[in-house]
Design an enzyme around this catalytic site. Structure first.
Site, PDB file in Angstrom:
ATOM      1  N   SER A 178      39.247  41.521   6.582  1.00 51.21           N
ATOM      2  CA  SER A 178      38.743  41.503   7.953  1.00 51.21           C
ATOM      3  C   SER A 178      39.647  42.285   8.895  1.00 51.21           C
ATOM      4  CB  SER A 178      38.624  40.061   8.455  1.00 51.21           C
ATOM      5  OG  SER A 178      39.925  39.521   8.686  1.00 51.21           O
ATOM      6  N   ASP A 196      35.495  43.720   6.774  1.00 52.68           N
ATOM      7  CA  ASP A 196      34.686  42.694   7.430  1.00 52.68           C
ATOM      8  C   ASP A 196      35.002  42.537   8.917  1.00 52.68           C
ATOM      9  OD1 ASP A 196      32.649  40.737   7.078  1.00 52.68           O
ATOM     10  OD2 ASP A 196      34.151  39.149   7.144  1.00 52.68           O
ATOM     11  N   HIS A 197      33.968  42.169   9.674  1.00 56.24           N
ATOM     12  CA  HIS A 197      34.083  41.825  11.104  1.00 56.24           C
ATOM     13  C   HIS A 197      34.851  42.881  11.899  1.00 56.24           C
ATOM     14  CE1 HIS A 197      32.055  38.030  11.684  1.00 56.24           C
ATOM     15  NE2 HIS A 197      32.530  37.608  10.532  1.00 56.24           N
ATOM     16  N   GLU A 249      25.524  41.610  12.487  1.00 56.62           N
ATOM     17  CA  GLU A 249      25.239  40.202  12.757  1.00 56.62           C
ATOM     18  C   GLU A 249      24.384  40.077  13.998  1.00 56.62           C
ATOM     19  OE1 GLU A 249      27.841  36.452  14.332  1.00 56.62           O
ATOM     20  OE2 GLU A 249      28.581  37.419  12.504  1.00 56.62           O
ATOM     21  N   HIS A 265      27.585  33.814   6.894  1.00 59.54           N
ATOM     22  CA  HIS A 265      28.999  33.724   7.245  1.00 59.54           C
ATOM     23  C   HIS A 265      29.372  32.251   7.420  1.00 59.54           C
ATOM     24  CE1 HIS A 265      29.764  38.069   8.843  1.00 59.54           C
ATOM     25  NE2 HIS A 265      28.925  38.069   7.827  1.00 59.54           N
ATOM     26  N   ASN A 284      29.740  34.644   2.440  1.00 63.24           N
ATOM     27  CA  ASN A 284      31.123  34.923   2.812  1.00 63.24           C
ATOM     28  C   ASN A 284      31.951  33.640   2.826  1.00 63.24           C
ATOM     29  OD1 ASN A 284      30.079  37.457   3.288  1.00 63.24           O
ATOM     30  ND2 ASN A 284      30.946  37.664   5.338  1.00 63.24           N
TER      31      ASN A 284
END
Length: 282
Positions: free
Chosen positions: A50, A84-85, A136, A210, A232
């Site tokens: 992340s 990620d993110h 998302e 998530h 996740n």
């Protein structure tokens, strides 16, 4: 063996009616534990790093990404590497050169119009660089910019809006808000399985859950049957690691060599991975 592109693992899972799990990597020990657990389970796995983990490593993405990739290449199972993110476009632009085959771009804190525009731009860039892009829509609990409750009104992903969002942005997968929360240390989340089913019917790309650390085994199995394809997991590994290290140090307060207790944490994470893969991959 070479790393496998994320989209191949997700597509194979969708075709088989199962899910592929993506586990968060913070340290080298995380990557080793995840691949060890996945090897024991005989299941493919996604190693994901992340933006927060990159920040923990001084803002340098390549050292931890390259280390995780080398661990993955040493396995006899299929392993993918995912960023990620990501909220920083500069970090997204480093993804391909750092060895990632996919990324999740997170503009969820922005108003819808700004989210859509930023995500469309991210998807266009990612596809030009050969990356598969996840986004998302909705507010998965547990983030500083999200509502306090995953069950608050207006939090969950609307199927019609999700279909428009995917069409307008061109993303390859969609993380949806269906009752889970990030950073949960107890597995007590209650998912809206009917909503997952409606989202699956409305959205033409794979659905991602998530905050899965807070979701119990039966809820996870039902989520996969309802249409979740990528799951996740992060906090569950940290709970296992920290608990094992605390237990070891409590029993042996004289220990000073970190290998003596970190190994217990790594083993605990590996076992958590093995069990969760048995739940979501069946």
């Amino acid at each position: 063996m070479p790393l496998v592109p994320t989209h191949e693992l997700v597509s194979a899972a969708a075709a088989a009616g199962r899910a592929v799990a993506a586990f968060n990597v913070i340290t080298l020990e995380h990557a080793e534990a995840i691949t060890s657990g996945a090897t024991a389970a005989g299941a493919p796995v996604i190693l994901q790093i992340s933006e927060n983990a990159v920040r923990f490593h001084g803002g340098r993405v390549e050292p931890i990404a390259r280390a995780a990739a080398e661990v993955g290449k040493g396995c006899d199972i299929d392993v993918a590497l995912h960023l990620d993110h990501v909220t920083d476009m500069r970090l997204l632009h480093m993804a391909a050169d750092a060895g990632f085959s996919s990324a999740m771009f997170d503009a969820g804190a922005q108003p819808y119009a700004e989210n859509l525009a930023a995500t469309r731009a991210a998807a266009q860039w990612a596809h030009g660089a050969g990356l598969w892009l996840e986004a998302e829509l909705g507010y998965v609990g547990g983030k500083p910019d999200a509502p306090a409750s995953a069950h608050a009104a207006g939090v969950r992903t609307d199927p019609e809006e999700a279909a428009r969002y995917v069409a307008d942005t061109g993303v390859d997968a969609l993380a949806v808000a269906v009752g889970s929360s990030h950073a949960m240390t107890e597995r007590s989340a209650s998912l809206d399985h009917a909503l997952i089913g409606r989202l699956r019917e409305a959205v033409p790309v794979p659905l991602v859950l998530h905050g899965s650390s807070g979701v119990g085994d039966d809820e996870l199995r039902r989520a996969v049957r309802a249409g979740i394809v990528k799951i996740n997991v992060g906090t569950a590994l940290n709970v296992a690691f920290t608990g094992a290290v605390r237990e070891t140090l409590a029993a042996r307060p004289d220990l000073t060599d970190p290998r003596s207790y970190v190994v217990r944490g790594r083993e605990a994470m590996a076992e958590t991975v093995r069990v969760l893969l048995g739940v979501v991959g069946g």
